[in-house]
Design a protein around this motif. Structure first.
Motif, PDB file in Angstrom:
ATOM      1  N   VAL A  98       8.647 120.364  91.877  1.00 19.29           N
ATOM      2  CA  VAL A  98       7.526 119.620  92.450  1.00 19.29           C
ATOM      3  C   VAL A  98       7.934 118.178  92.732  1.00 19.29           C
ATOM      4  O   VAL A  98       8.923 117.676  92.182  1.00 19.29           O
ATOM      5  N   SER A  99       7.155 117.528  93.574  1.00 18.56           N
ATOM      6  CA  SER A  99       7.400 116.107  93.833  1.00 18.56           C
ATOM      7  C   SER A  99       6.666 115.290  92.770  1.00 18.56           C
ATOM      8  O   SER A  99       5.804 115.816  92.067  1.00 18.56           O
ATOM      9  N   GLY A 100       7.032 114.032  92.638  1.00 17.66           N
ATOM     10  CA  GLY A 100       6.287 113.152  91.730  1.00 17.66           C
ATOM     11  C   GLY A 100       7.052 112.768  90.486  1.00 17.66           C
ATOM     12  O   GLY A 100       8.280 112.634  90.518  1.00 17.66           O
ATOM     13  N   ASP A 101       6.301 112.621  89.383  1.00 20.15           N
ATOM     14  CA  ASP A 101       6.865 112.031  88.170  1.00 20.15           C
ATOM     15  C   ASP A 101       7.809 112.943  87.404  1.00 20.15           C
ATOM     16  O   ASP A 101       8.519 112.499  86.507  1.00 20.15           O
ATOM     17  N   TYR A 102       7.759 114.226  87.680  1.00 22.10           N
ATOM     18  CA  TYR A 102       8.665 115.141  86.980  1.00 22.10           C
ATOM     19  C   TYR A 102       9.202 116.162  87.982  1.00 22.10           C
ATOM     20  O   TYR A 102       8.766 116.209  89.143  1.00 22.10           O
ATOM     21  N   ASP A 103      10.164 116.958  87.519  1.00 21.89           N
ATOM     22  CA  ASP A 103      10.881 117.826  88.454  1.00 21.89           C
ATOM     23  C   ASP A 103      10.335 119.252  88.497  1.00 21.89           C
ATOM     24  O   ASP A 103       9.990 119.760  89.556  1.00 21.89           O
ATOM     25  N   PHE A 104      10.270 119.884  87.326  1.00 23.71           N
ATOM     26  CA  PHE A 104       9.821 121.284  87.288  1.00 23.71           C
ATOM     27  C   PHE A 104       8.427 121.381  86.678  1.00 23.71           C
ATOM     28  O   PHE A 104       8.127 120.723  85.675  1.00 23.71           O
ATOM     29  N   ASP A 105       7.635 122.216  87.297  1.00 22.34           N
ATOM     30  CA  ASP A 105       6.332 122.569  86.731  1.00 22.34           C
ATOM     31  C   ASP A 105       6.468 124.010  86.255  1.00 22.34           C
ATOM     32  O   ASP A 105       6.695 124.915  87.066  1.00 22.34           O
ATOM     33  N   VAL A 106       6.379 124.210  84.944  1.00 23.65           N
ATOM     34  CA  VAL A 106       6.631 125.535  84.367  1.00 23.65           C
ATOM     35  C   VAL A 106       5.369 126.038  83.690  1.00 23.65           C
ATOM     36  O   VAL A 106       4.728 125.302  82.930  1.00 23.65           O
ATOM     37  N   THR A 107       4.992 127.268  83.975  1.00 23.32           N
ATOM     38  CA  THR A 107       3.903 127.882  83.228  1.00 23.32           C
ATOM     39  C   THR A 107       4.520 128.787  82.168  1.00 23.32           C
ATOM     40  O   THR A 107       5.354 129.644  82.487  1.00 23.32           O
ATOM     41  N   VAL A 108       4.132 128.532  80.940  1.00 26.53           N
ATOM     42  CA  VAL A 108       4.652 129.321  79.823  1.00 26.53           C
ATOM     43  C   VAL A 108       3.467 130.042  79.175  1.00 26.53           C
ATOM     44  O   VAL A 108       2.419 129.431  78.946  1.00 26.53           O
ATOM     45  N   GLU A 109       3.623 131.322  78.917  1.00 24.62           N
ATOM     46  CA  GLU A 109       2.547 132.078  78.281  1.00 24.62           C
ATOM     47  C   GLU A 109       3.058 132.737  77.006  1.00 24.62           C
ATOM     48  O   GLU A 109       4.228 133.127  76.917  1.00 24.62           O
ATOM     49  N   GLY A 110       2.153 132.843  76.016  1.00 22.83           N
ATOM     50  CA  GLY A 110       2.532 133.463  74.748  1.00 22.83           C
ATOM     51  C   GLY A 110       1.307 133.891  73.979  1.00 22.83           C
ATOM     52  O   GLY A 110       0.188 133.792  74.474  1.00 22.83           O
ATOM     53  N   ASP A 111       1.545 134.351  72.736  1.00 21.82           N
ATOM     54  CA  ASP A 111       0.430 134.860  71.925  1.00 21.82           C
ATOM     55  C   ASP A 111      -0.271 133.775  71.131  1.00 21.82           C
ATOM     56  O   ASP A 111      -1.379 133.982  70.636  1.00 21.82           O
ATOM     57  N   SER A 112       0.388 132.641  70.952  1.00 21.41           N
ATOM     58  CA  SER A 112      -0.237 131.572  70.163  1.00 21.41           C
ATOM     59  C   SER A 112       0.353 130.229  70.604  1.00 21.41           C
ATOM     60  O   SER A 112       1.408 130.186  71.252  1.00 21.41           O
ATOM     61  N   MET A 113      -0.336 129.160  70.224  1.00 23.76           N
ATOM     62  CA  MET A 113       0.166 127.827  70.563  1.00 23.76           C
ATOM     63  C   MET A 113       1.524 127.605  69.897  1.00 23.76           C
ATOM     64  O   MET A 113       2.423 126.996  70.473  1.00 23.76           O
ATOM     65  N   ARG A 114       1.655 128.134  68.684  1.00 28.19           N
ATOM     66  CA  ARG A 114       2.934 127.984  67.985  1.00 28.19           C
ATOM     67  C   ARG A 114       4.045 128.680  68.755  1.00 28.19           C
ATOM     68  O   ARG A 114       5.135 128.128  68.925  1.00 28.19           O
ATOM     69  N   ASP A 115       3.765 129.902  69.211  1.00 26.75           N
ATOM     70  CA  ASP A 115       4.785 130.646  69.987  1.00 26.75           C
ATOM     71  C   ASP A 115       5.250 129.832  71.191  1.00 26.75           C
ATOM     72  O   ASP A 115       6.438 129.721  71.461  1.00 26.75           O
ATOM     73  N   VAL A 116       4.275 129.283  71.904  1.00 26.77           N
ATOM     74  CA  VAL A 116       4.601 128.532  73.124  1.00 26.77           C
ATOM     75  C   VAL A 116       5.379 127.269  72.767  1.00 26.77           C
ATOM     76  O   VAL A 116       6.411 126.954  73.382  1.00 26.77           O
ATOM     77  N   SER A 117       4.901 126.548  71.735  1.00 31.70           N
ATOM     78  CA  SER A 117       5.585 125.316  71.318  1.00 31.70           C
ATOM     79  C   SER A 117       7.015 125.598  70.906  1.00 31.70           C
ATOM     80  O   SER A 117       7.949 124.877  71.289  1.00 31.70           O
ATOM     81  N   MET A 118       7.178 126.644  70.099  1.00 24.87           N
ATOM     82  CA  MET A 118       8.513 126.992  69.612  1.00 24.87           C
ATOM     83  C   MET A 118       9.418 127.390  70.769  1.00 24.87           C
ATOM     84  O   MET A 118      10.596 127.036  70.800  1.00 24.87           O
ATOM     85  N   PHE A 119       8.850 128.127  71.708  1.00 26.07           N
ATOM     86  CA  PHE A 119       9.656 128.555  72.861  1.00 26.07           C
ATOM     87  C   PHE A 119      10.163 127.329  73.631  1.00 26.07           C
ATOM     88  O   PHE A 119      11.353 127.240  73.970  1.00 26.07           O
ATOM     89  N   VAL A 120       9.252 126.386  73.901  1.00 24.93           N
ATOM     90  CA  VAL A 120       9.658 125.187  74.644  1.00 24.93           C
ATOM     91  C   VAL A 120      10.705 124.403  73.844  1.00 24.93           C
ATOM     92  O   VAL A 120      11.723 123.970  74.385  1.00 24.93           O
ATOM     93  N   ALA A 121      10.443 124.277  72.556  1.00 24.93           N
ATOM     94  CA  ALA A 121      11.353 123.477  71.722  1.00 24.93           C
ATOM     95  C   ALA A 121      12.722 124.135  71.565  1.00 24.93           C
ATOM     96  O   ALA A 121      13.754 123.456  71.578  1.00 24.93           O
ATOM     97  N   GLU A 122      12.726 125.444  71.415  1.00 24.88           N
ATOM     98  CA  GLU A 122      13.994 126.121  71.076  1.00 24.88           C
ATOM     99  C   GLU A 122      14.761 126.649  72.288  1.00 24.88           C
ATOM    100  O   GLU A 122      15.977 126.811  72.226  1.00 24.88           O
ATOM    101  N   GLN A 123      14.039 126.939  73.353  1.00 22.64           N
ATOM    102  CA  GLN A 123      14.721 127.560  74.488  1.00 22.64           C
ATOM    103  C   GLN A 123      14.855 126.630  75.711  1.00 22.64           C
ATOM    104  O   GLN A 123      15.840 126.702  76.436  1.00 22.64           O
ATOM    105  N   ILE A 124      13.838 125.802  75.936  1.00 24.50           N
ATOM    106  CA  ILE A 124      13.850 124.979  77.153  1.00 24.50           C
ATOM    107  C   ILE A 124      14.470 123.600  76.874  1.00 24.50           C
ATOM    108  O   ILE A 124      15.384 123.165  77.576  1.00 24.50           O
ATOM    109  N   ALA A 125      13.955 122.934  75.842  1.00 23.50           N
ATOM    110  CA  ALA A 125      14.426 121.568  75.562  1.00 23.50           C
ATOM    111  C   ALA A 125      15.942 121.468  75.361  1.00 23.50           C
ATOM    112  O   ALA A 125      16.551 120.482  75.812  1.00 23.50           O
ATOM    113  N   PRO A 126      16.578 122.453  74.740  1.00 18.84           N
ATOM    114  CA  PRO A 126      18.024 122.330  74.518  1.00 18.84           C
ATOM    115  C   PRO A 126      18.888 122.503  75.769  1.00 18.84           C
ATOM    116  O   PRO A 126      20.097 122.257  75.718  1.00 18.84           O
TER     117      PRO A 126
END
Lengths: 162, 379
Positions: A98-126
């Motif tokens: 996308v244009s603007g302040d950031y590059d990628f707009d990602v939709t992440v879906e999971g069974d719980s907020m923890r699942d989604v948070s952990m996924f972003v932290a462990e798989q995307i951020a690194p």
């Protein structure tokens, strides 16, 4: 005569519509509709047919988040290279540059907020090119894919009118 | 209380009995509705809301907001119509008021008013309220319900003062090409008829472009064009229409309008202005949906073996009933809970036909067609 845009319009409205009904609407024969659909699929214009689900009405846990990603690229790496890596995850249901302040707009879906948070932290951020992630959890959905989730428009017309 | 002769001699609308029958039943799919199944475009509704928020609740000038008349003038230019917003456009409370005003401005007691038939149910009573005598002029299925010179001649329309036509047509869905309108225009010029042209469905024309009879040679000066926002913009409940015509006709209509209605609803005028300025895409989308449904319905009826001409406008088809239209409509309603309107409601020329509205969602249309097919198979 039927054309692909008119056919796409109908499929976007209701992808489960029968070819018989589509052919009547477009004023052509069923064989033509099937041929056009095959062409659209073959060309990669139509990639699939999916239900639009209001998860709040389904007895299951379902969480979605919109995640902003900022990237830092080098001469050897393109946006598409990083995108193909991120897109491989089943948890990622949409990914856009996308244009603007950031590059990628990602939709992440999971069974719980923890699942989604952990996924972003462990798989995307690194991922080496990812310099920043900002996760926005979806609190409620009012419209998706052109459909209003809270639409209670009833037909209040008189049953017979002139 | 003593009622006037006018009130006593006005029969109840022919659709009322059907309406009451349908209202008593559950699970009715109604194909008898003469209005869009869409809501007015959101931008138009938002404009109405904003106008209320800003307290725009006063009368407007009798003729209607000037900006709206300007926008109407610009809008109708797409049909080749050229009218001066100062003197030749009148904004009315629905197209119905425009028809009523035109009849009262143009018809003297005892004048014959030729009405293309089958016709919208309000024309006949409207003519009588103005003191005129309705003269139905039959259109024929073999001509796709388009009025011909011969039809007019045969009906004695030469002696009429006014000719009332409606294309695209309710109830038949017929449209008229420039050449076909040329015959009607020739008759009007030859016999010095004033033409009242109801073009409320102009935007819902599916094959080719809508042509207004007022654009034909020698017709502008003898025609009052009626249009409005109910059908094209799905704004039936907002009650807003307009009339276009020579200044003397519009001035006469306005003189009656200023004593009866004063001005059209202000909120609706603001919605209409926004509709004209920014809702073309909404109209195009609605037209596309109607067009698909039209093809679907015509093709289903033909497959059922019913004679159904290719309606090319409005949102009605007018198939032949397999037997007496009123009996068929009642039987169908009782047996399958599908409401259609018997053609005779629209005048004697409608006998033997059914008005079927496709202003309803495709899934309901499919179900209704399946029920009609089952009903025919079970006979």
């Amino acid at each position: 005569m039927a054309d692909k845009l008119a056919l796409l319009d109908i499929l976007l409205e209701d992808a489960r519509e029968s070819t018989e009904t589509i052919s009547r609407q477009l004023g052509c024969d069923e064989a033509t509709v099937e041929e056009l659909i095959a062409e659209l699929e073959g060309e990669g214009a139509v990639l699939g047919y999916q239900a639009v689900v209001d998860w709040s009405r389904v007895e299951t846990d379902h969480v979605a988040a919109e995640v902003e990603l900022n990237l830092e690229l080098d001469r050897e790496t393109k946006y598409a290279d990083v995108a193909s890596r991120i897109a491989k995850f089943d948890e990622v249901t949409a990914l856009r540059l996308v244009s603007g302040d950031y590059d990628f707009d990602v939709t992440v879906e999971g069974d719980s907020m923890r699942d989604v948070s952990m996924f972003v932290a462990e798989q995307i951020a690194p991922i080496p090119e990812v310099t920043q992630t900002v996760t926005h959890f979806v609190m409620d959905t009012y419209k998706n894919r052109g459909l209003e989730f809270t639409d209670t428009d009833e037909d209040d017309r008189l049953s017979i009118s002139p | 209380m003593k009622l006037s002769e006018r009130a006593r001699s006005t029969p109840p609308s022919g659709i009322r009995r059907f309406f009451e029958l349908a209202e008593e039943m559950d699970d009715v799919i109604s194909l008898g509705v003469g209005e869009p199944d869409f809501s007015a475009p959101w931008k138009a509704r938002a404009a109405a809301i904003h106008s209320l928020e800003r307290g725009r609740t006063s009368y407007t000038t009798n003729r209607g907001l000037y900006e709206l008349r300007e926008a109407i003038a610009e809008h109708v230019a797409r049909y080749g119509l050229d009218y001066d917003p100062d003197e030749e456009i009148l904004v009315t409370t629905g197209a119905s008021e425009a028809v009523d005003l035109a009849l009262r401005a143009l018809v003297d007691p005892g004048d014959a008013v030729a009405i293309q038939s089958p016709a919208y149910i309000s024309y006949g009573p409207g003519v009588r309220f103005s003191g005129g005598d309705p003269l139905p002029v039959s259109t024929r299925p073999e001509n796709d319900f388009v009025l011909t010179y011969d039809d007019l001649d045969r009906a004695g329309a030469a002696d009429a003062e006014v000719l009332l036509i409606c294309y695209p047509n309710n109830p038949t869905g017929a449209t008229a090409s420039g050449d076909e309108l040329g015959e009607i225009a020739a008759f009007a010029r030859e016999h010095d008829l004033t033409v009242l042209s109801d073009e409320i469905y102009a935007a819902l024309t599916y094959e080719g472009e809508h042509t207004s009879i007022a654009t034909l040679p020698g017709m502008r000066e003898r025609t009052v064009v009626i249009n409005g926002f109910s059908k094209a913009y799905a704004m039936t409940g907002l009650r807003l229409g307009y009339a276009l015509g020579p200044s003397e006709a519009i001035d006469a209509m306005n003189r009656i309008h200023q004593y009866t209605m004063l001005s059209a609803p202000t909120t609706a005028q603001h919605a209409a202005l926004e509709a004209l300025e920014s809702c073309d895409d909404d109209v195009a989308e609605m037209r596309t949906q109607y067009d698909r449904r039209r093809r679907f319905v015509v093709s289903r009826f033909r497959d059922m073996g019913l004679d159904c001409f290719e309606a090319t406008g409005a949102f009605y088809v007018f198939p032949e009933a397999p037997y007496d239209d009123e009996e068929f409509a009642e039987d169908l309603l009782q047996a399958e809970s599908v409401a259609v309107v018997p053609g005779r409601v629209f005048g004697d020329e409608g006998y033997g036909h059914l008005r079927v509205s496709y202003a309803t969602g495709l899934s309901e249309l499919k179900e209704a067609m399946n029920r009609i097919e089952r009903f025919l198979d079970d006979r």
